[in-house]
Design a protein around this motif. Structure first.
Motif, PDB file in Angstrom:
ATOM      1  N   ILE A   1      32.602 -28.380  10.277  1.00 58.00           N
ATOM      2  CA  ILE A   1      31.702 -27.231  10.425  1.00 58.00           C
ATOM      3  C   ILE A   1      31.153 -26.862   9.054  1.00 58.00           C
ATOM      4  CG2 ILE A   1      31.563 -24.779  11.043  1.00 58.00           C
ATOM      5  CD1 ILE A   1      31.842 -26.621  13.480  1.00 58.00           C
ATOM      6  N   THR A   2      29.873 -26.513   9.028  1.00 54.06           N
ATOM      7  CA  THR A   2      29.243 -26.060   7.798  1.00 54.06           C
ATOM      8  C   THR A   2      28.501 -24.758   8.082  1.00 54.06           C
ATOM      9  OG1 THR A   2      27.880 -26.743   5.914  1.00 54.06           O
ATOM     10  CG2 THR A   2      27.110 -27.406   8.099  1.00 54.06           C
ATOM     11  N   SER A   3      28.586 -23.849   7.141  1.00 48.06           N
ATOM     12  CA  SER A   3      27.949 -22.543   7.315  1.00 48.06           C
ATOM     13  C   SER A   3      27.801 -21.889   5.954  1.00 48.06           C
ATOM     14  CB  SER A   3      28.818 -21.657   8.228  1.00 48.06           C
ATOM     15  OG  SER A   3      28.224 -20.393   8.407  1.00 48.06           O
ATOM     16  N   THR A   4      26.981 -20.848   5.907  1.00 50.39           N
ATOM     17  CA  THR A   4      26.849 -20.085   4.668  1.00 50.39           C
ATOM     18  C   THR A   4      28.037 -19.140   4.479  1.00 50.39           C
ATOM     19  OG1 THR A   4      25.542 -18.424   5.828  1.00 50.39           O
ATOM     20  CG2 THR A   4      24.334 -20.153   4.642  1.00 50.39           C
ATOM     21  N   SER A   5      28.783 -18.895   5.534  1.00 47.85           N
ATOM     22  CA  SER A   5      29.919 -17.972   5.472  1.00 47.85           C
ATOM     23  C   SER A   5      31.136 -18.638   4.845  1.00 47.85           C
ATOM     24  CB  SER A   5      30.287 -17.487   6.870  1.00 47.85           C
ATOM     25  OG  SER A   5      31.469 -16.704   6.815  1.00 47.85           O
ATOM     26  N   SER A   6      31.795 -17.898   3.970  1.00 43.85           N
ATOM     27  CA  SER A   6      33.062 -18.373   3.403  1.00 43.85           C
ATOM     28  C   SER A   6      34.208 -17.451   3.811  1.00 43.85           C
ATOM     29  CB  SER A   6      32.954 -18.465   1.880  1.00 43.85           C
ATOM     30  OG  SER A   6      32.639 -17.196   1.336  1.00 43.85           O
ATOM     31  N   THR A   7      34.002 -16.725   4.912  1.00 43.49           N
ATOM     32  CA  THR A   7      34.997 -15.780   5.403  1.00 43.49           C
ATOM     33  C   THR A   7      36.214 -16.526   5.937  1.00 43.49           C
ATOM     34  OG1 THR A   7      33.203 -14.276   6.008  1.00 43.49           O
ATOM     35  CG2 THR A   7      35.366 -13.841   6.988  1.00 43.49           C
ATOM     36  N   LYS A   8      37.381 -16.195   5.414  1.00 45.74           N
ATOM     37  CA  LYS A   8      38.606 -16.906   5.764  1.00 45.74           C
ATOM     38  C   LYS A   8      38.902 -16.876   7.259  1.00 45.74           C
ATOM     39  CE  LYS A   8      43.515 -17.332   4.528  1.00 45.74           C
ATOM     40  NZ  LYS A   8      43.679 -18.342   5.502  1.00 45.74           N
ATOM     41  N   THR A   9      38.677 -15.755   7.922  1.00 42.40           N
ATOM     42  CA  THR A   9      38.981 -15.686   9.357  1.00 42.40           C
ATOM     43  C   THR A   9      38.089 -16.634  10.169  1.00 42.40           C
ATOM     44  OG1 THR A   9      37.527 -13.745   9.585  1.00 42.40           O
ATOM     45  CG2 THR A   9      39.898 -13.322   9.330  1.00 42.40           C
ATOM     46  N   ILE A  10      36.855 -16.783   9.753  1.00 42.45           N
ATOM     47  CA  ILE A  10      35.937 -17.714  10.438  1.00 42.45           C
ATOM     48  C   ILE A  10      36.390 -19.152  10.197  1.00 42.45           C
ATOM     49  CG2 ILE A  10      33.578 -18.622  10.450  1.00 42.45           C
ATOM     50  CD1 ILE A  10      32.626 -15.723   9.931  1.00 42.45           C
ATOM     51  N   ILE A  11      36.711 -19.470   8.955  1.00 39.84           N
ATOM     52  CA  ILE A  11      37.194 -20.815   8.624  1.00 39.84           C
ATOM     53  C   ILE A  11      38.460 -21.122   9.413  1.00 39.84           C
ATOM     54  CG2 ILE A  11      38.124 -22.266   6.770  1.00 39.84           C
ATOM     55  CD1 ILE A  11      36.245 -20.644   4.840  1.00 39.84           C
ATOM     56  N   ASP A  12      39.397 -20.191   9.403  1.00 36.97           N
ATOM     57  CA  ASP A  12      40.660 -20.384  10.132  1.00 36.97           C
ATOM     58  C   ASP A  12      40.430 -20.578  11.626  1.00 36.97           C
ATOM     59  OD1 ASP A  12      42.007 -20.158   7.737  1.00 36.97           O
ATOM     60  OD2 ASP A  12      42.687 -18.097   8.092  1.00 36.97           O
ATOM     61  N   LYS A  13      39.487 -19.839  12.198  1.00 37.66           N
ATOM     62  CA  LYS A  13      39.188 -19.979  13.626  1.00 37.66           C
ATOM     63  C   LYS A  13      38.648 -21.382  13.931  1.00 37.66           C
ATOM     64  CE  LYS A  13      36.533 -17.876  17.388  1.00 37.66           C
ATOM     65  NZ  LYS A  13      35.624 -16.792  17.784  1.00 37.66           N
ATOM     66  N   CYS A  14      37.769 -21.881  13.083  1.00 36.23           N
ATOM     67  CA  CYS A  14      37.220 -23.236  13.274  1.00 36.23           C
ATOM     68  C   CYS A  14      38.329 -24.284  13.196  1.00 36.23           C
ATOM     69  CB  CYS A  14      36.147 -23.535  12.230  1.00 36.23           C
ATOM     70  SG  CYS A  14      34.632 -22.585  12.461  1.00 36.23           S
ATOM     71  N   LEU A  15      39.185 -24.160  12.208  1.00 32.85           N
ATOM     72  CA  LEU A  15      40.271 -25.115  12.040  1.00 32.85           C
ATOM     73  C   LEU A  15      41.258 -25.032  13.205  1.00 32.85           C
ATOM     74  CD1 LEU A  15      40.870 -24.753   8.189  1.00 32.85           C
ATOM     75  CD2 LEU A  15      39.592 -26.545   9.384  1.00 32.85           C
ATOM     76  N   ALA A  16      41.529 -23.818  13.674  1.00 33.85           N
ATOM     77  CA  ALA A  16      42.448 -23.639  14.808  1.00 33.85           C
ATOM     78  C   ALA A  16      41.879 -24.254  16.086  1.00 33.85           C
ATOM     79  CB  ALA A  16      42.733 -22.151  15.016  1.00 33.85           C
ATOM     80  N   LYS A  17      40.559 -24.244  16.221  1.00 32.25           N
ATOM     81  CA  LYS A  17      39.925 -24.835  17.408  1.00 32.25           C
ATOM     82  C   LYS A  17      39.894 -26.369  17.340  1.00 32.25           C
ATOM     83  CE  LYS A  17      36.995 -21.103  19.072  1.00 32.25           C
ATOM     84  NZ  LYS A  17      37.435 -21.149  20.451  1.00 32.25           N
TER      85      LYS A  17
END
Length: 136
Positions: free
Chosen positions: A87-103
């Motif tokens: 996943i690539t995005s402009t966001s570096s928010t940890k909760t968003i990153i963690d959600k992607c990795l968890a999925k």
């Protein structure tokens, strides 16, 4: 040096152009398709069963099926689950990153701030794939 076949899922036309130029200038990847969202990705995969990519680079926020949906579609389908989704995005928010990795995303990479940073971005992506041995 292995050249990876990649599909880019990105709805923004400017980002598509910058990515295409960055990927082309490095020679590290072969873009086999650029699609606008998860719906288009699924259609493309179904139509090109014999030409599956080594990996999928997907934007997170898109109309239609977004990056979260892409992860779930790929990981939920036995024919595609072997394909790593980054996943690539402009966001570096940890909760968003963690959600992607968890999925089930193989990784998460923050997009560059400017178009001139796309060559280093592509090189870093390649190194990440090599270091983590994301492509079998």
């Amino acid at each position: 040096m292995k050249k990876y076949k990649i599909i880019i899922v990105e709805n923004d036309e400017d980002e598509q152009l910058f990515m295409k130029e960055g990927f082309a200038s490095t020679g590290l990847f072969e873009i086999i398709a650029q699609v606008l969202n998860g719906d288009d990705l699924l259609d493309w995969l179904e139509e090109h069963q014999s030409t599956l990519p080594d990996l999928i680079l997907s934007d997170l926020n898109m109309p239609g099926k977004n990056g979260y949906d892409v992860i779930e579609l790929i990981k939920g389908n036995p024919a595609y689950r072997h394909i790593p989704v980054i996943i690539t995005s402009t966001s570096s928010t940890k909760t968003i990153i963690d959600k992607c990795l968890a999925k089930g995303a193989a990784d998460y990479v923050v997009k560059p701030d400017t178009f001139v940073q796309y060559v280093p971005y592509v090189k870093e992506l390649y190194n990440l794939i090599e270091q983590k041995q994301l492509v079998k």
